[in-house]
Design an enzyme around this catalytic site. Structure first.
Site, PDB file in Angstrom:
ATOM      1  N   LYS A  74       0.827  -1.219   0.000  1.00 18.44           N
ATOM      2  CA  LYS A  74       0.000   0.000   0.000  1.00 18.44           C
ATOM      3  C   LYS A  74       0.862   1.271   0.000  1.00 18.44           C
ATOM      4  CE  LYS A  74      -3.917  -2.163   2.310  1.00 18.44           C
ATOM      5  NZ  LYS A  74      -4.861  -2.149   3.412  1.00 18.44           N
ATOM      6  N   ASN A  95      -4.915   1.898  -1.458  1.00 19.57           N
ATOM      7  CA  ASN A  95      -5.412   0.520  -1.575  1.00 19.57           C
ATOM      8  C   ASN A  95      -6.238   0.312  -2.845  1.00 19.57           C
ATOM      9  OD1 ASN A  95      -7.883   1.728  -0.892  1.00 19.57           O
ATOM     10  ND2 ASN A  95      -8.573  -0.120   0.151  1.00 19.57           N
ATOM     11  N   GLY A 131      -2.144   0.402  17.861  1.00 21.16           N
ATOM     12  CA  GLY A 131      -1.351   0.070  16.672  1.00 21.16           C
ATOM     13  C   GLY A 131      -0.920   1.329  15.941  1.00 21.16           C
ATOM     14  N   GLY A 133       0.527   1.010  12.438  1.00 24.41           N
ATOM     15  CA  GLY A 133       0.887   0.609  11.072  1.00 24.41           C
ATOM     16  C   GLY A 133       0.018   1.320  10.046  1.00 24.41           C
ATOM     17  N   GLY A 134      -0.039   0.761   8.839  1.00 18.33           N
ATOM     18  CA  GLY A 134      -0.788   1.362   7.734  1.00 18.33           C
ATOM     19  C   GLY A 134      -2.260   1.531   8.046  1.00 18.33           C
ATOM     20  N   TYR A 219     -11.089  -9.623  10.773  1.00 15.90           N
ATOM     21  CA  TYR A 219     -12.421 -10.181  10.547  1.00 15.90           C
ATOM     22  C   TYR A 219     -12.336 -11.703  10.439  1.00 15.90           C
ATOM     23  CZ  TYR A 219     -10.549 -10.028   5.822  1.00 15.90           C
ATOM     24  OH  TYR A 219      -9.741 -10.164   4.735  1.00 15.90           O
TER      25      TYR A 219
HETATM   26  P1  NDP Z   1       1.235  -3.234   9.895  1.00 16.49           P
HETATM   27  O1  NDP Z   1       2.210  -4.351   9.758  1.00 16.49           O
HETATM   28  O2  NDP Z   1       1.417  -1.992   9.086  1.00 16.49           O
HETATM   29  O3  NDP Z   1       1.153  -2.788  11.455  1.00 16.49           O
HETATM   30  C1  NDP Z   1       1.064  -3.702  12.457  1.00 16.49           C
HETATM   31  C2  NDP Z   1       0.879  -3.004  13.814  1.00 16.49           C
HETATM   32  O4  NDP Z   1       0.533  -4.033  14.731  1.00 16.49           O
HETATM   33  C3  NDP Z   1       2.121  -2.309  14.375  1.00 16.49           C
HETATM   34  O5  NDP Z   1       1.736  -1.130  15.047  1.00 16.49           O
HETATM   35  C4  NDP Z   1       2.679  -3.357  15.374  1.00 16.49           C
HETATM   36  O6  NDP Z   1       3.369  -2.771  16.474  1.00 16.49           O
HETATM   37  C5  NDP Z   1       1.400  -3.967  15.866  1.00 16.49           C
HETATM   38  N1  NDP Z   1       1.549  -5.334  16.378  1.00 16.49           N
HETATM   39  C6  NDP Z   1       1.813  -6.455  15.664  1.00 16.49           C
HETATM   40  N2  NDP Z   1       1.827  -7.530  16.489  1.00 16.49           N
HETATM   41  C7  NDP Z   1       1.552  -7.071  17.734  1.00 16.49           C
HETATM   42  C8  NDP Z   1       1.418  -7.686  18.997  1.00 16.49           C
HETATM   43  N3  NDP Z   1       1.575  -9.015  19.164  1.00 16.49           N
HETATM   44  N4  NDP Z   1       1.130  -6.912  20.065  1.00 16.49           N
HETATM   45  C9  NDP Z   1       0.965  -5.580  19.928  1.00 16.49           C
HETATM   46  N5  NDP Z   1       1.083  -4.927  18.756  1.00 16.49           N
HETATM   47  C10 NDP Z   1       1.370  -5.671  17.657  1.00 16.49           C
HETATM   48  O7  NDP Z   1      -0.192  -3.889   9.610  1.00 16.49           O
HETATM   49  P2  NDP Z   1      -1.445  -3.252   8.882  1.00 16.49           P
HETATM   50  O8  NDP Z   1      -1.802  -1.961   9.536  1.00 16.49           O
HETATM   51  O9  NDP Z   1      -1.250  -3.263   7.415  1.00 16.49           O
HETATM   52  O10 NDP Z   1      -2.583  -4.361   9.200  1.00 16.49           O
HETATM   53  C11 NDP Z   1      -3.035  -4.572  10.504  1.00 16.49           C
HETATM   54  C12 NDP Z   1      -4.285  -5.446  10.519  1.00 16.49           C
HETATM   55  O11 NDP Z   1      -5.359  -4.808   9.852  1.00 16.49           O
HETATM   56  C13 NDP Z   1      -4.110  -6.798   9.844  1.00 16.49           C
HETATM   57  O12 NDP Z   1      -4.620  -7.779  10.728  1.00 16.49           O
HETATM   58  C14 NDP Z   1      -4.977  -6.686   8.601  1.00 16.49           C
HETATM   59  O13 NDP Z   1      -5.498  -7.936   8.201  1.00 16.49           O
HETATM   60  C15 NDP Z   1      -6.075  -5.747   9.075  1.00 16.49           C
HETATM   61  N6  NDP Z   1      -6.792  -5.023   8.010  1.00 16.49           N
HETATM   62  C16 NDP Z   1      -8.154  -5.134   7.915  1.00 16.49           C
HETATM   63  C17 NDP Z   1      -8.863  -4.434   6.946  1.00 16.49           C
HETATM   64  C18 NDP Z   1     -10.345  -4.605   6.831  1.00 16.49           C
HETATM   65  O14 NDP Z   1     -10.911  -4.178   5.813  1.00 16.49           O
HETATM   66  N7  NDP Z   1     -11.038  -5.164   7.792  1.00 16.49           N
HETATM   67  C19 NDP Z   1      -8.191  -3.521   5.994  1.00 16.49           C
HETATM   68  C20 NDP Z   1      -6.758  -3.456   6.197  1.00 16.49           C
HETATM   69  C21 NDP Z   1      -6.098  -4.187   7.162  1.00 16.49           C
HETATM   70  P3  NDP Z   1       4.960  -2.415  16.429  1.00 16.49           P
HETATM   71  O15 NDP Z   1       5.046  -1.056  15.769  1.00 16.49           O
HETATM   72  O16 NDP Z   1       5.348  -2.401  17.850  1.00 16.49           O
HETATM   73  O17 NDP Z   1       5.623  -3.505  15.623  1.00 16.49           O
END
Ligand code: NDP
Length: 273
Positions: A74, A95, A131, A133-134, A219
């Site tokens: 993305k 996206n 969180g 991330g993206g 989900y």
């Molecule tokens: P990223 O990899 O960009 O970010 C992941 C984040 O999760 C980071 O902030 C990371 O923290 C944190 N993290 C990962 N593991 C743990 C843990 N065990 N404990 C605490 N924090 C944790 O992921 P995305 O943002 O791209 O995706 C995240 C989720 O969103 C996925 O599950 C994806 O499937 C879902 N999603 C759902 C959508 C929908 O339409 N329903 C659309 C897009 C995504 P740190 O910075 O410390 O590593």
């Protein structure tokens, strides 16, 4: 490529989702069902993209009219597009790509898809996003654009800098002080393939005691986050509607917004049953 296949590609509109991994994606099911129900001559497939540099080549080779982009492309797609529209500019991630006159136009429908998914919660004044991330970017900026005061809490410090630089109150577990929020959103992948909570249980339980609603972007499974929400009597939902609405919004962008979004979402929903 066989002659028959090549002609088929040229005669109908072609779409796909790019990602790696991509096997799990249900986007083709959603879009193809909507094509079928709305009577549109088009095809949507999934493509495993091993190298982001190949994305533009695929658009030409498969004569794509548009595509969705998922993990981990993305952010890189944001840089590939010729022009970026709407909230994707703030999120710095795309996206949905629409191709017109050989130019690629980038959008982010995750943000509006999320907003539509939380509509049923009613009036939300403030929120905490777990969180950084993206997905957190999409959620934070759309909440902010809609006047909802939003703070962010992440496991590590590195990724919160992006938010701090944009004047968002962002904390890591160690420097966070408890506050009161209407809505708590899990945007981490904790709980996706494991049974982890997105933050320490004691901290989350304290936050949940004062909250009203919980939302998990994951989900298709009851995550530990959702279980803890229920234990604390929060009204909560998973990310299935967000997935549905982001897909319906992307679909409409593919066709110049000429279709009724509710009808697209209804058609797609039949593929999720
Ligand atoms: P990223 O990899 O960009 O970010 C992941 C984040 O999760 C980071 O902030 C990371 O923290 C944190 N993290 C990962 N593991 C743990 C843990 N065990 N404990 C605490 N924090 C944790 O992921 P995305 O943002 O791209 O995706 C995240 C989720 O969103 C996925 O599950 C994806 O499937 C879902 N999603 C759902 C959508 C929908 O339409 N329903 C659309 C897009 C995504 P740190 O910075 O410390 O590593």
């Amino acid at each position: 490529m066989s002659g028959f296949f090549f002609e088929a590609l040229l005669s109908m509109k072609n779409f796909c989702v790019f990602g790696n991994p991509i096997e799990h994606s249900i986007s083709p099911k959603l879009h193809n069902k909507a094509f079928e129900i709305l009577g549109i001559d088009a095809n949507y497939t999934k493509i495993l993209l091993k190298n982001a540099d190949e994305l533009k080549k695929f658009f030409a080779r498969l004569n794509l009219s548009g595509a969705n982009i998922t993990i981990p492309y993305k952010e890189v797609s944001f840089g590939i597009c010729d022009e970026i529209f709407g909230i994707a500019k703030k999120i710095e991630a795309v996206n949905t790509i629409v191709r017109k006159n050989d130019k690629l136009f980038g959008f982010n429908t995750d943000a509006l898809g999320f907003l539509k998914a939380i509509e049923e919660f009613g009036n939300i004044k403030n929120a905490l996003v777990l969180g950084a991330g993206g997905t957190a970017k999409a959620v934070v900026f759309i909440l902010q654009e809609n006047g909802i005061y939003t703070e962010l809490l992440n496991r590590s410090k590195e990724r919160i800098e992006f938010f701090k630089n944009r004047k968002i109150a962002a904390f890591s577990w160690n420097d966070y002080n408890l506050k009161e929020y209407d809505l708590i959103i899990n945007t981490t992948s904790a709980g996706l393939k494991d049974e982890n909570l997105p933050a320490p249980k004691e901290l989350l339980s304290q936050i949940f005691k004062k909250a009203k609603f919980g939302f998990d972007v994951i989900y298709g499974k009851k995550t530990p986050f959702l279980t803890l929400c229920e234990e604390n009597m929060l009204t909560c939902k998973d990310g299935a509607d967000m997935l549905l609405y982001q897909a319906a919004l992307a679909f409409n962008l593919f066709f110049d917004n000429v279709y009724d979004e509710t009808k697209i979402a209804e058609a797609m929903k039949t593929a999720m049953l």
